[in-house]
Design an enzyme around this catalytic site. Structure first.
Site, PDB file in Angstrom:
ATOM      1  N   SER A 117       0.866  -1.176   0.000  1.00 29.04           N
ATOM      2  CA  SER A 117       0.000   0.000   0.000  1.00 29.04           C
ATOM      3  C   SER A 117       0.902   1.225   0.000  1.00 29.04           C
ATOM      4  CB  SER A 117      -0.877   0.011   1.255  1.00 29.04           C
ATOM      5  OG  SER A 117      -1.528   1.259   1.416  1.00 29.04           O
ATOM      6  N   TYR A 142      -1.764  -0.673  10.412  1.00 32.72           N
ATOM      7  CA  TYR A 142      -1.831  -1.081   9.012  1.00 32.72           C
ATOM      8  C   TYR A 142      -0.578  -0.618   8.268  1.00 32.72           C
ATOM      9  CZ  TYR A 142      -3.682  -1.535   4.242  1.00 32.72           C
ATOM     10  OH  TYR A 142      -3.875  -1.853   2.917  1.00 32.72           O
TER      11      TYR A 142
END
Length: 255
Positions: free
Chosen positions: A146, A159
């Site tokens: 990501s 995350y």
């Protein structure tokens, strides 16, 4: 370069988290390029529907329901692929969990759970697949990280930590597996208008971010992720390993 360099005919691929969203689009793109795709996901019903959709489109797809966080189930799933096809050529580690909370709201177990799904599980699945890829002297592993692995936003600390670890694992696995003819790369998606992100598209503060801070000034369409997966899985990327390809509309490079 010939378009044959992007041809994946005869290749066997597993895409985790492929029941919907970016995973489904990557599975579709690999199938269009000729690969036989195993559609991975936790829920048998949704995985089956996704595989049926791809099959109805004329692609080769097989549902493979399993939880990537369950090491035994992951091992059994890889063994099923090997027993049915004798090989696995492409692994796309796309399955992930998300838990948006402030730094001090996380319980210790919640941190461990998120790290396990987003970092440990793809690392273990890569090792399971790589053992068989080494036998054939080639293979492609693609980790979906990501932009959160490289830039941070308040309120989402674990995350980003997990995806940053997966980016580092990509480099480590590339170094370990390169001598066996296996490349390991990553795709770092930016803002994509998937089903999962649908609630965020309506939040003005968030939806303006890709409009104001990316070079293309918009959210990505889910189908725009597929080409990156096909490229990294193909012979066209045979001399690329340990690399993270940002598919983010220029978000990380825009000033």
């Amino acid at each position: 370069m010939s378009t044959h360099a992007f041809d994946l005919s005869g290749r066997i691929a597993l895409v985790t988290g492929a029941a919907r969203g970016l995973g489904l689009e990557m599975a579709r793109a690999l199938g269009v390029a000729g690969a036989h795709v195993f559609v991975g996901g936790r829920e048998a019903a949704t995985v089956g529907l996704a595989a049926d959709t791809l099959t109805e489109e004329g692609l080769k797809a097989t549902p493979l329901p399993f939880d990537v966080a369950d090491e035994d189930a992951a091992a059994q799933s890889i063994e099923r692929i090997i027993s049915e096809h004798g090989r696995i050529d492409i692994l796309v580690n796309n399955a992930a969990a998300r838990d948006r909370r402030d730094l001090f709201e996380f319980e210790h177990d919640a941190i461990k759970d998120l790290l396990h799904v987003d970092l440990v599980a793809p690392f273990e699945l890569s090792r399971l697949a790589a053992r068989h890829m080494k036998t054939g002297g080639s293979g492609r592993i693609i980790n979906v990280t990501s932009i959160a692995a490289h830039i941070s936003l308040k309120g989402d600390p674990v995350y980003g930590m997990a995806k940053g670890g997966l980016a580092a694992a990509t480099r480590a696995l590339a170094a370990e597996l390169g001598p066996s003819g296996i490349t390991v790369n990553a795709i770092a998606p930016g803002f994509f208008a998937t089903e999962f992100n649908a609630p965020l598209v309506d939040v003005e503060e968030i939806t303006q971010m890709p409009r104001d801070r990316s070079s293309l000034g918009r959210w990505g369409k889910p189908q725009e992720i597929g080409g990156a997966a096909v490229f990294l899985a193909s012979d066209a990327a045979s001399y690329i390993t340990g690399h993270t390809l940002a598919v983010d509309g220029g978000y990380m490079t825009h000033y």
